[in-house]
Design a protein around this motif. Structure first.
Motif: not given
Length: 61
Positions: A4-7, A25, A28-31
């Motif tokens: 994860y980048i943006n969480f 999340v 774009c980073d995993g939903d």
């Protein structure tokens, strides 16, 4: 493996033993969306209200 980048942790609360909240999340980073309870003593986590299976979510950052 989760990456994860943006969480975000939302509605977090905690005491000496537990941390509770909502993990989110961006799509774009995993939903991933889930609620969690983390036991600081046993270092175990319970995940519920998740949009994916636990195996695709763990480990939480």
């Amino acid at each position: 493996m989760a990456f994860y980048i943006n969480f975000y942790y939302k509605n977090s609360s905690y005491d000496d033993d537990m941390i509770m909240g909502h993990f989110s999340v961006l799509p774009c980073d995993g939903d991933v969306e889930c609620d969690f309870i983390y036991d600081r003593n046993t270092k175990s986590i319970d995940i519920y209200n998740a949009n994916k299976p636990d195996s695709e979510i763990i480990p939480l950052p």
